[in-house]
Scaffold this active site. Structure first.
Site, short mmCIF file in Angstrom:
data_model
loop_
_atom_site.label_atom_id
_atom_site.label_comp_id
_atom_site.label_asym_id
_atom_site.label_seq_id
_atom_site.Cartn_x
_atom_site.Cartn_y
_atom_site.Cartn_z
N PHE A 123 0.86 -1.17 0.00
CA PHE A 123 0.00 0.00 0.00
C PHE A 123 0.90 1.23 0.00
CE2 PHE A 123 -2.04 3.22 2.80
CZ PHE A 123 -3.32 3.31 2.29
N LEU A 125 0.81 5.15 0.25
CA LEU A 125 0.12 6.43 0.46
C LEU A 125 1.15 7.51 0.86
CD1 LEU A 125 -2.60 8.02 0.79
CD2 LEU A 125 -2.63 7.26 3.17
N GLU A 363 0.37 4.47 10.64
CA GLU A 363 -1.09 4.35 10.64
C GLU A 363 -1.73 5.46 11.47
OE1 GLU A 363 -2.64 1.90 8.98
OE2 GLU A 363 -0.97 0.56 8.54
#
Lengths: 400, 263
Positions: A123, A125, A363
């Site tokens: 992922f 980002l 996160e």
């Protein structure tokens, strides 16, 4: 209200902890020392069904629920955070978003090889200059016919050098802030896509962390996830999945630290008695147990909400914030109980302390979660329905 | 092939607690697990079925909670599981347990191979499976570390026994009973799909009536073994330091040893 794990959940818990004890613990200290990724674990985890634990059987998943995902995360991180991270990223940040936001065609095409572990996914980002401030991202995608041309750099990407599938975010519109972000599914080997590994991490050294460089990567429209401009919502919903595994994993880390500390406090003697008989050591142990119990409650509640198909962004944020901060405090206390031995890598609590620091940063830092919680309380933040909600767990659908 | 796997549920010996006087171990309230040796039993049986087809039935004698061990067996991949349980059967010794298991095996019907572990970690008699073979009148190959060949068509099995200082290859006709040691394989973990199946499974429970056993012929009353706790006798010892230089000390030591009639 029922606080008991079902028989199925108990079996999952037992199996995962056995796996962690027998397959991860024996070699993880060496991987941590050498900063190597435990590639040998991936086929074993895949054979157990871990890679697609809560994906429906129709996409080759194991068809289990979100409580099971939490138990898996907990058990893996009981042994080491790095291994849990693989599940958080591969499943929480890549496969589940495809399940939630993908077209049926995309689900049928992309999910089965992810569920079986044939493909490993990551992922992208975060960027060198855009972490929590997602709108500051500079990666951009330009539409040319039925293809997007994506350019930019992603940083601090778990599994960047291991994965062969990438969920990345880039701006398709520069003027619309977060509403100009779109999600894309890239594949290793595509022109203009390169990856690398970051060395010298303080912890999670057995996990692969690195960068993704995209230099005019042509991405077919079939590989756009969701609508144009929906990327920010997709990214945030991904975090609802991954933060849950992070919180559950932190509970596992705390359980290991507590078990190790109790065992050591029983054996180690000072001033003629076991150190566990000293009041101040008892206090440390009691505080550890308090964090384990409260963290477990927070995680199980989120798992339950997910099973119900209810929005859980606030509760997941709370669990992630509480559990990761608690894990850092608990690992630190565990090192304290172990004294000088705890400060060496002869004992696993030292590794857990280094690992636990990363999760209070990624996160969403603890500070971001505190801002979120305050905004919810003041009514400044309200979760609105999404175009694609994660459905409630229905065994008939998931297992057939 | 019809394969029967004998499984026992035992306390987790890694989590026994000692009594305050340090003399007794208690499994009370502690976790109960599949007898570790029987994990190899289950793996052996499942591998045989995977290679030759057929069905594996896991058979367990124990209290109602022992169904958990059978759920693990189902999650690992056995096809059926049967619990033999009756309050009258409690505290049966190994021979009585073997008689009960034989009654259950006869009720299951046709079998080609029975697999058991080398022992159970609680009683550690290593006798029950052996007695099952004797009562059934089938050949026994114990301490099997490798199945060289299993040939259902010609009804033979060839297995390598792990002995103290040797390996012995034994060939037998089928049906037969083998007990296995940990060198034979690497037991698989229950799979998630297996766990789902196991959680839904209902496990039949056979009691004395189902097996047409008279309750007076099973349990503690029918068992010949009487358990007693024997503590090690305490030994009194004194330490006496002999002073002086080496020569004087040696002389004194010899005198003292002769005095005590040691030399």
């Amino acid at each position: 209200m029922d606080f008991e794990l079902s028989e199925e959940h108990q079996m999952v818990e037992r199996m995962v902890y056995d796996f962690a004890r027998n397959e991860i613990l024996p070699s993880i200290r060496e991987h941590d020392r050498n900063g190597t990724f435990p590639h040998e674990l991936l086929p074993k985890m895949a054979a157990q069904g871990f890679m697609g634990i809560c994906l429906p059987a129709k996409y080759d998943g194991a068809g289990m629920d979100f409580i099971s995902l939490g138990l898996l995360s907990e058990g893996l991180e009981w042994a080491d955070s790095s291994v849990r991270e693989t599940i958080a990223v591969h499943l929480g940040l890549h496969a589940l978003p495809i399940f939630q936001w993908g077209t049926e065609e995309q689900k049928e095409r992309f999910l089965p090889p992810l569920a079986t572990g044939e493909n490993i996914a990551c992922f992208g980002l975060t960027e060198p200059g855009a972490g929590s401030d997602v709108a500051a991202m500079t990666s951009r995608a330009r539409k040319e016919g039925d293809t997007y041309v994506v350019s930019g750099e992603k940083m601090w990407i778990t599994l960047s050098d291991v994965a062969d599938r990438f969920l990345v975010f880039a701006k398709t519109s520069q003027e619309e802030g977060t509403r100009g972000i779109t999600a894309f599914l890239l594949e290793r080997g595509w022109e203009g896509l390169t990856t690398g590994t970051i060395k010298g991490k303080m912890g999670v050294r057995a996990s692969n962390t690195g960068w993704i460089n995209m230099d005019g990567v042509p991405v077919p429209e079939t590989h756009r996830l969701g609508e144009e401009g929906e990327g920010f919502k997709i990214a945030m919903s991904c975090l609802d999945n991954a933060r849950y595994t992070v919180a559950a994993g932190a509970v596992g880390l705390m359980k290991y630290c507590l078990e190790a500390s109790v065992s050591y406090a029983r054996q180690r003697r000072t001033f003629g008695q076991a150190i566990g008989d000293h009041q101040l050591v008892k206090q440390l142990i009691a505080q550890m147990k308090q964090r384990v119990d409260l963290g477990e409650l927070a995680v199980r509640k989120v798992g339950w909400l997910k099973n119900q198909g209810r929005r859980n962004t606030r509760e997941t944020s709370m669990a992630k914030w509480y559990c990761t901060e608690s894990a850092f405090a608990t690992a630190s206390d565990a090192v304290q109980v172990h004294g000088a031995y705890g400060y060496s890598d002869e004992y696993d609590v030292e590794r857990h302390l280094r690992n636990s620091k990363s999760a209070v940063i990624y996160e969403g830092t603890s500070q971001i979660h505190q801002l979120m919680q305050a905004d919810y309380v003041f009514g400044n933040r309200v979760d609105r329905p999404l175009r694609c909600e994660m459905p409630a767990y229905d065994p008939d659908y998931w297992q057939n | 092939m019809n394969i029967i796997a004998l499984v026992k549920q035992t306390p987790d010996t890694a989590q026994l607690s000692a009594s305050m006087d340090g003399l007794r171990l208690s499994a009370e309230g502690g976790p109960r697990i599949v007898n570790p040796w029987d994990e190899y039993t289950l793996e052996t049986a499942i591998q045989a079925r995977e290679e030759h087809g057929g069905k594996v039935t896991a058979l367990c004698l124990g209290p109602p909670e022992a169904a958990d061990a059978l759920k693990t067996a189902l999650a690992m991949g056995v096809d059926e599981a049967i619990l033999v349980s009756d309050p009258a059967m409690a505290d049966s010794d190994s021979l009585t347990s073997a008689r009960i298991l034989v009654a259950a095996i006869r009720k299951i019907g046709r079998f080609d191979l029975i697999v058991g572990g080398r022992a159970a970690i609680d009683g550690n008699t290593a006798a029950t499976a052996v007695q099952v073979a004797a009562l059934l009148g089938v050949p026994l190959i114990s301490y099997v570390a490798d199945i060289g060949s299993l040939d259902p068509e010609h009804r033979t099995i060839s297995a390598v026994r792990l002995l103290e200082k040797a390996r012995e290859t034994v060939t037998s006709r089928l049906p037969a009973l083998i007990t296995v040691v940990k060198e034979i394989n690497e037991p698989r973990y229950p799979s998630l799909i297996g766990i789902r199946k196991a959680a839904r499974a209902s496990i039949p429970v056979w009691g004395c009536n189902d097996l047409e056993l008279d309750a007076s012929t099973v349990g503690a009353g029918a068992s010949g073994v009487d358990w007693k706790t024997e503590l090690p006798t305490t030994r009194e010892a004194n330490v006496e330091m002999i002073d002086g230089g080496p020569e004087d000390a040696a002389r004194t030591l010899v005198d003292r040893l002769m005095e005590e009639k040691v030399i």
